[in-house]
Scaffold this active site. Structure first.
Site, PDB file in Angstrom:
ATOM      1  N   ASP A   1      36.261 -49.775  14.586  1.00 58.27           N
ATOM      2  CA  ASP A   1      35.747 -49.537  13.233  1.00 58.27           C
ATOM      3  C   ASP A   1      36.903 -49.679  12.233  1.00 58.27           C
ATOM      4  O   ASP A   1      37.675 -50.637  12.319  1.00 58.27           O
ATOM      5  CB  ASP A   1      35.074 -48.158  13.167  1.00 58.27           C
ATOM      6  CG  ASP A   1      34.207 -47.981  11.917  1.00 58.27           C
ATOM      7  OD1 ASP A   1      33.053 -48.422  11.944  1.00 58.27           O
ATOM      8  OD2 ASP A   1      34.711 -47.431  10.926  1.00 58.27           O
TER       9      ASP A   1
ATOM     10  N   TYR B   1      35.447 -47.059   1.711  1.00 54.20           N
ATOM     11  CA  TYR B   1      34.728 -48.337   1.606  1.00 54.20           C
ATOM     12  C   TYR B   1      34.927 -48.945   0.223  1.00 54.20           C
ATOM     13  O   TYR B   1      35.180 -50.143   0.086  1.00 54.20           O
ATOM     14  CB  TYR B   1      33.234 -48.122   1.885  1.00 54.20           C
ATOM     15  CG  TYR B   1      32.914 -47.883   3.333  1.00 54.20           C
ATOM     16  CD1 TYR B   1      32.409 -48.899   4.132  1.00 54.20           C
ATOM     17  CD2 TYR B   1      33.133 -46.642   3.913  1.00 54.20           C
ATOM     18  CE1 TYR B   1      32.124 -48.700   5.466  1.00 54.20           C
ATOM     19  CE2 TYR B   1      32.845 -46.417   5.253  1.00 54.20           C
ATOM     20  CZ  TYR B   1      32.349 -47.448   6.022  1.00 54.20           C
ATOM     21  OH  TYR B   1      32.085 -47.243   7.350  1.00 54.20           O
TER      22      TYR B   1
ATOM     23  N   HIS C   1      29.392 -49.229  19.659  1.00 52.52           N
ATOM     24  CA  HIS C   1      30.407 -49.152  18.608  1.00 52.52           C
ATOM     25  C   HIS C   1      31.428 -48.046  18.836  1.00 52.52           C
ATOM     26  O   HIS C   1      32.603 -48.210  18.521  1.00 52.52           O
ATOM     27  CB  HIS C   1      29.693 -48.945  17.269  1.00 52.52           C
ATOM     28  CG  HIS C   1      30.591 -48.995  16.086  1.00 52.52           C
ATOM     29  ND1 HIS C   1      31.189 -50.159  15.643  1.00 52.52           N
ATOM     30  CD2 HIS C   1      31.017 -48.029  15.227  1.00 52.52           C
ATOM     31  CE1 HIS C   1      31.916 -49.914  14.573  1.00 52.52           C
ATOM     32  NE2 HIS C   1      31.840 -48.619  14.305  1.00 52.52           N
TER      33      HIS C   1
END
EC number: 3.3.2.9
Length: 442
Positions: free
Chosen positions: A208, A361, A418
């Site tokens: 990630d 982000y 993930h």
């Protein structure tokens, strides 16, 4: 020999600048306190009581019939999770587990950076190498608690001294007070952390955001990075070569460097566009919110523990296996225990760090990522890539070579998604170990 010299030359010359920064409040002081001090997670009866009161005031919305997790976290199952949280989950017990490993903080660029530092027991003839593990969102250092003993307390000829930092703004690391703290800033801070701990060369592992941060670290100071191991792979995914491989790869895979497994993972039974474009669009709504207006959405989940749990735990369902969306319970307890999942939630809740984690982000997508220097700089350190079958997107080795120029190993992992360290710690530890042994020529 000439090729080795050429690779060494590129490693030393093709890098991204280190730079410097200050993310604390106010102006940067003339000198910084470089002390490293012990840290332990703590709580209080008042903190727990406040949580219970907020849980008890939750207002639920009934799910649509037969919706599973297709609309997000199913509120019927959410009530079960919350009941466990309210009546069975013991935060004080989980804190004792969190404090099982030595934890520290140190101030870097104005931020108190939290990290685990786990040393292996001394064993005669065993080689010990420093390794940094970096998490992502919506994870934390707790993701690594099942893999840590496999890496540090091993009877193998090789073991690791592991450092697991919390990304600033996540969990127990202080949040930046200024705009602009992106993956490059995190990479620089983590290099400074390793230097402060006395390490000049070390291995890196990430998934990630941890994948991007450790990649940036390898681009920034390749002379410090002995090897880079990733479980989330990235590719530039542009140009005629990629388009040609998409058009031809399903029918003539050998012509574009695909294996049969690449074809199966890229195209499946639904085709490339459905698997890699429409499916990704359906699962990245959060990314657009957090990459644009994180403080707006963050206001709600920072105030409601149940809202926070629904928002975060939905990712641990879908990103483990897309098929979990068809299940009423989202398949959450197939790979995780509720106590483990809620411990991760509590790290965000008690530190009030969900908004600052979402801002990461925004900071990374403020400018066109295609024009970022790290996006146009290759990675020349020894690299190991572990491709898990249920990762959000599959990147064949032929695509990965565009970015990673010195791939030592590329593994098709048999299962997992993930959250590799959290889901399949043994598989990830084994692949990391075989990669490091190749680099070390053991």
């Amino acid at each position: 020999v000439f090729l080795d010299f050429l690779l060494l030359f590129w490693t030393k010359t093709k890098r991204i600048p280190t730079g410097d920064g200050w993310w604390g409040a106010g102006e940067k002081p003339r000198s910084e306190d470089e002390k490293v001090f012990p840290f332990q997670v703590q709580t209080s009866d008042e903190e727990i009581q406040d949580l219970y009161e907020r849980i008890d005031r939750t207002r639920y919305t009934e799910p649509l019939e037969d919706a599973g997790f297709q609309y997000g976290f199913n509120s019927t199952y959410l009530k079960k999770v919350v009941s466990h949280w309210r009546h069975q989950f013991n935060w004080k017990k989980q804190i004792a587990i969190l404090n099982k490993y030595p934890q520290f903080k140190t101030n870097i660029e104005g931020l108190d950076v939290h990290f685990l530092h786990v040393r292996p027991p001394r064993r005669e003839g065993q080689k010990v190498l420093p390794l940094m593990l970096v998490h992502g969102w919506p994870g934390s250092v707790y993701e690594f608690y099942r893999i840590l003993p496999l890496l540090t307390d091993s009877l193998d000829s090789l073991a690791f001294e592991v450092i697991c930092p919390s990304i600033p703004g996540y969990g127990f690391s202080e949040a930046p007070r200024k705009q602009g703290f992106n993956s490059l800033a995190a990479a620089r801070v983590f290099h400074k952390l390793m230097e402060r701990l006395g390490f000049s060369e070390y291995y890196l592992q990430g998934g990630d955001w941890g994948s991007l941060i450790t990649t940036n670290m390898a681009q920034m100071k390749p002379e410090c990075v002995k090897g880079l191991h990733l479980n989330m792979l990235t590719s530039k995914m542009k140009g005629f070569g990629v388009l040609f491989s998409i058009l031809i790869g399903r029918y003539l895979p050998w012509l574009v460097g695909f294996t049969r497994e690449d074809v199966r993972r890229l195209f499946g039974s639904v085709g490339f566009m459905e698997r890699n474009v429409y499916e990704i669009l359906r699962e990245t709504g959060y990314l657009h919110i957090q990459g644009t207006k994180p403080d707006s959405a963050g206001c709600g989940v920072n105030d409601s523990p149940v809202g926070l749990a629904a928002y975060m735990l939905e990712k641990f369902s879908t990103w483990t296996d897309f098929n979990n969306r068809d299940l009423e319970d989202g398949g959450l307890e197939r790979k995780f225990t509720l106590d483990d999942l809620l411990t991760n939630i509590m790290i965000y809740w008690t530190t009030g760090s969900i908004v600052s984690s979402m801002r990461f982000y925004k900071e990374n997508f403020k400018t066109n990522i295609e024009n970022r220097l790290d996006n146009n700089t290759g990675v020349y350190v020894p690299t190991g890539l572990a491709a898990f079958p249920n990762e959000l997107m599959h990147v064949p080795q032929s695509w990965a070579r565009d970015r990673f120029r010195n791939i030592y190993s590329y593994s098709y992992m048999p299962r997992g998604g993930h959250f590799a360290a959290f889901e399949e710690p043994q598989l990830l530890a084994d692949d990391l170990l075989q990669f490091v042994k190749k680099v070390e020529k053991l």
